[in-house]
Design a protein around this motif. Structure first.
Motif, PDB file in Angstrom:
ATOM      1  N   ASP A 145       0.811  -1.219   0.000  1.00 23.11           N
ATOM      2  CA  ASP A 145       0.000   0.000   0.000  1.00 23.11           C
ATOM      3  C   ASP A 145       0.845   1.269   0.000  1.00 23.11           C
ATOM      4  O   ASP A 145       0.309   2.376   0.097  1.00 23.11           O
ATOM      5  CB  ASP A 145      -0.947   0.009   1.196  1.00 23.11           C
ATOM      6  N   ASP A 146       2.170   1.130  -0.121  1.00 19.86           N
ATOM      7  CA  ASP A 146       3.069   2.279  -0.195  1.00 19.86           C
ATOM      8  C   ASP A 146       3.023   2.822  -1.625  1.00 19.86           C
ATOM      9  O   ASP A 146       3.702   2.311  -2.524  1.00 19.86           O
ATOM     10  CB  ASP A 146       4.492   1.859   0.184  1.00 19.86           C
ATOM     11  N   LEU A 147       2.201   3.855  -1.845  1.00 25.69           N
ATOM     12  CA  LEU A 147       1.981   4.352  -3.206  1.00 25.69           C
ATOM     13  C   LEU A 147       3.229   4.972  -3.810  1.00 25.69           C
ATOM     14  O   LEU A 147       3.463   4.866  -5.019  1.00 25.69           O
ATOM     15  CB  LEU A 147       0.841   5.371  -3.194  1.00 25.69           C
ATOM     16  N   LYS A 148       4.032   5.609  -2.992  1.00 24.75           N
ATOM     17  CA  LYS A 148       5.268   6.205  -3.506  1.00 24.75           C
ATOM     18  C   LYS A 148       6.213   5.133  -4.010  1.00 24.75           C
ATOM     19  O   LYS A 148       6.799   5.240  -5.099  1.00 24.75           O
ATOM     20  CB  LYS A 148       5.943   7.039  -2.424  1.00 24.75           C
ATOM     21  N   ALA A 149       6.360   4.066  -3.236  1.00 24.60           N
ATOM     22  CA  ALA A 149       7.226   2.961  -3.659  1.00 24.60           C
ATOM     23  C   ALA A 149       6.648   2.268  -4.888  1.00 24.60           C
ATOM     24  O   ALA A 149       7.394   1.820  -5.778  1.00 24.60           O
ATOM     25  CB  ALA A 149       7.391   1.961  -2.514  1.00 24.60           C
ATOM     26  N   LEU A 150       5.316   2.170  -4.951  1.00 28.97           N
ATOM     27  CA  LEU A 150       4.672   1.550  -6.107  1.00 28.97           C
ATOM     28  C   LEU A 150       4.957   2.351  -7.370  1.00 28.97           C
ATOM     29  O   LEU A 150       5.335   1.786  -8.411  1.00 28.97           O
ATOM     30  CB  LEU A 150       3.164   1.459  -5.877  1.00 28.97           C
ATOM     31  N   ALA A 151       4.788   3.678  -7.292  1.00 25.80           N
ATOM     32  CA  ALA A 151       5.031   4.517  -8.462  1.00 25.80           C
ATOM     33  C   ALA A 151       6.486   4.439  -8.893  1.00 25.80           C
ATOM     34  O   ALA A 151       6.792   4.367 -10.093  1.00 25.80           O
ATOM     35  CB  ALA A 151       4.644   5.966  -8.159  1.00 25.80           C
ATOM     36  N   GLU A 152       7.396   4.428  -7.924  1.00 26.26           N
ATOM     37  CA  GLU A 152       8.818   4.331  -8.243  1.00 26.26           C
ATOM     38  C   GLU A 152       9.141   2.993  -8.905  1.00 26.26           C
ATOM     39  O   GLU A 152       9.862   2.918  -9.908  1.00 26.26           O
ATOM     40  CB  GLU A 152       9.637   4.500  -6.969  1.00 26.26           C
TER      41      GLU A 152
END
Length: 440
Positions: A145-152
């Protein structure tokens, strides 16, 4: 044809409605196509070649009335059935000039469709591809659920997947990365602007481009790189490739000589790029008149292109090779026209099939074909569109609606000049231009 077997009622209605308007249906062409069987084997081979990393360039040649647009739509239908995406672009002097490939690319993304998506396919495919990347990345994250890590993670993965494209067009992956990040951040204005820019749309705001680190618009050269990017995304979504139709390329004969020469050079470059391995999975189909391929203002103006497209058509037409770079279409004769009429009659979605077959006899079909052709300069080959339009709107509809209507007795067809194309009007030269009467 019963209502419980064969093609669906919805499909039959769609086909009949298109014919009623005088247009080529977008689907269901196999239901009434005549003469396409001579292309089916070679087309299957060519699609298989594209699906295994090859590419194909094909030219359909034929005079007006030979069914170039119909056959091009039939090619698309076969490609869709094999899992390809398809796009049809009408080449025109003002709206889509061939010498400006950035415009051709934009029209292709607007018209892109698949078996699942008849409209809006470009956005749907990009979304499908990014969702697949998200699933891959999510499986590797400690906190999904870590959206920043997902986008990266998605950004890094998509750049790796598009590294071959980035070698020639680095902005494609960069903009996709920015688009995905905007989607994750729910910055809808930025995402909408970036997907529009990816589609080659002009007038994307300077602020949108600045935030994504991009400059200017997609140009002629950049369009080829973006086309490679689209092919890569399609293939990574499990689609073998793209069939791109460039319809009515003969219109380039009417543009200024410098634009005409640039257009011809664009075709030459596309052919060389296709067979040079730079567009794996791409099938380009162009349509044009014999004058375009053989006349002084067409292909012959550029000898290298003429060499690549040359086919010897001097022999018996029955030996025409459908695997060759050019395939020629022939005008409708009366027999083919009547056969198409029978198929459309049997396709018509009616609750009174017995009445339809009893009233719309071969004699009625023959009479309609003769009279329409007669009023169009005696050329049966010019008549198919008007023949089918009148068959549906003035015969089949009336037989279906009115139990007492008998076309053998009650039919009174009038063809107004306003419903004729320029070519059909030219065929009817010598007739009264504002109103042509037909009596069966």
């Amino acid at each position: 044809m019963s209502e419980t077997s064969g093609p669906s009622v919805l499909l039959r209605k769609d086909v009949i409605e298109a014919l009623r308007r005088g247009t080529v249906p977008r689907r269901g062409l196999d239901l009434f196509a005549v003469g396409t069987d001579r292309f089916s084997g070679s087309l299957k081979e060519e699609l298989e070649r594209c699906a295994t990393g090859g590419a194909v360039f094909k030219a359909l040649r034929g005079d007006f009335g030979c069914g170039k647009s119909f056959t091009a739509r039939w090619y698309q239908q076969q490609a869709l059935a094999h899992g390809f995406a398809v796009a049809e672009v009408q080449i025109s002097e003002n709206d889509t000039p061939l010498h400006r490939l950035e415009t051709v690319y934009r029209r292709a993304t607007e018209a892109l469709r698949t078996a699942e998506w008849d409209t809006g396919a470009f956005r749907a495919i990009i979304s499908q591809w990014l969702m697949g990347l998200e699933e891959e990345v999510s499986r590797t994250l400690r906190h999904p659920d870590d959206l920043k890590a997902l986008a990266e993670g998605v950004g890094n993965l998509l750049e790796a997947r598009l590294k071959d494209v980035s070698a020639v067009q680095p902005q494609y992956a960069a903009v996709l990365r920015a688009y995905h990040a905007a989607e994750v951040a729910e910055d809808h204005a930025l995402a909408e602007g970036l997907i529009a820019w990816l589609m080659g749309q002009p007038n994307v705001s300077a602020d949108i481009k600045k935030r994504a680190g991009i400059k200017g618009e997609i140009d002629h050269t950049g369009a080829l790189g973006f086309l490679r990017g689209l092919l890569a995304v399609l293939q990574q979504c499990g689609r073998p490739g793209l069939l791109l139709v460039l319809d009515e390329v003969e219109t380039i004969q009417r543009v200024r000589s410098d634009s005409r020469d640039k257009s011809l050079e664009a075709i030459r470059k596309l052919i060389d790029d296709l067979y040079g391995g730079r567009f794996a999975g791409l099938y380009i189909l162009i349509t044009g008149t014999p004058a375009f391929f053989d006349g002084p203002n067409g292909v012959k103006r550029l000898p290298p292109l003429a060499q690549r497209l040359h086919v010897d058509f001097s022999g018996d037409a029955k030996w025409d090779n459908p695997r060759d770079v050019q395939v020629r279409l022939f005008p409708f004769d009366q027999e083919r026209l009547i056969e198409v009429g029978r198929r459309v009659r049997d396709l018509y979605p009616t609750e009174h099939p017995e009445r339809m077959k009893a009233r719309v006899t071969d004699a009625v079909l023959t009479g309609l074909a003769n009279e329409v052709a007669g009023k169009l300069g005696g050329k049966v080959g010019v008549a198919p569109r008007i023949f089918l339009r009148k068959l549906v709107a003035t015969i089949l509809d009336r037989v279906d609606l009115f139990p007492d209507f008998d076309p053998a007795k009650d039919l009174d067809i009038r063809i107004d000049a306003k419903e004729l194309t320029l070519e059909e009007q030219a065929a009817a030269v010598g007739k009264k231009p504002d109103d042509i009467e037909i009596n069966l």
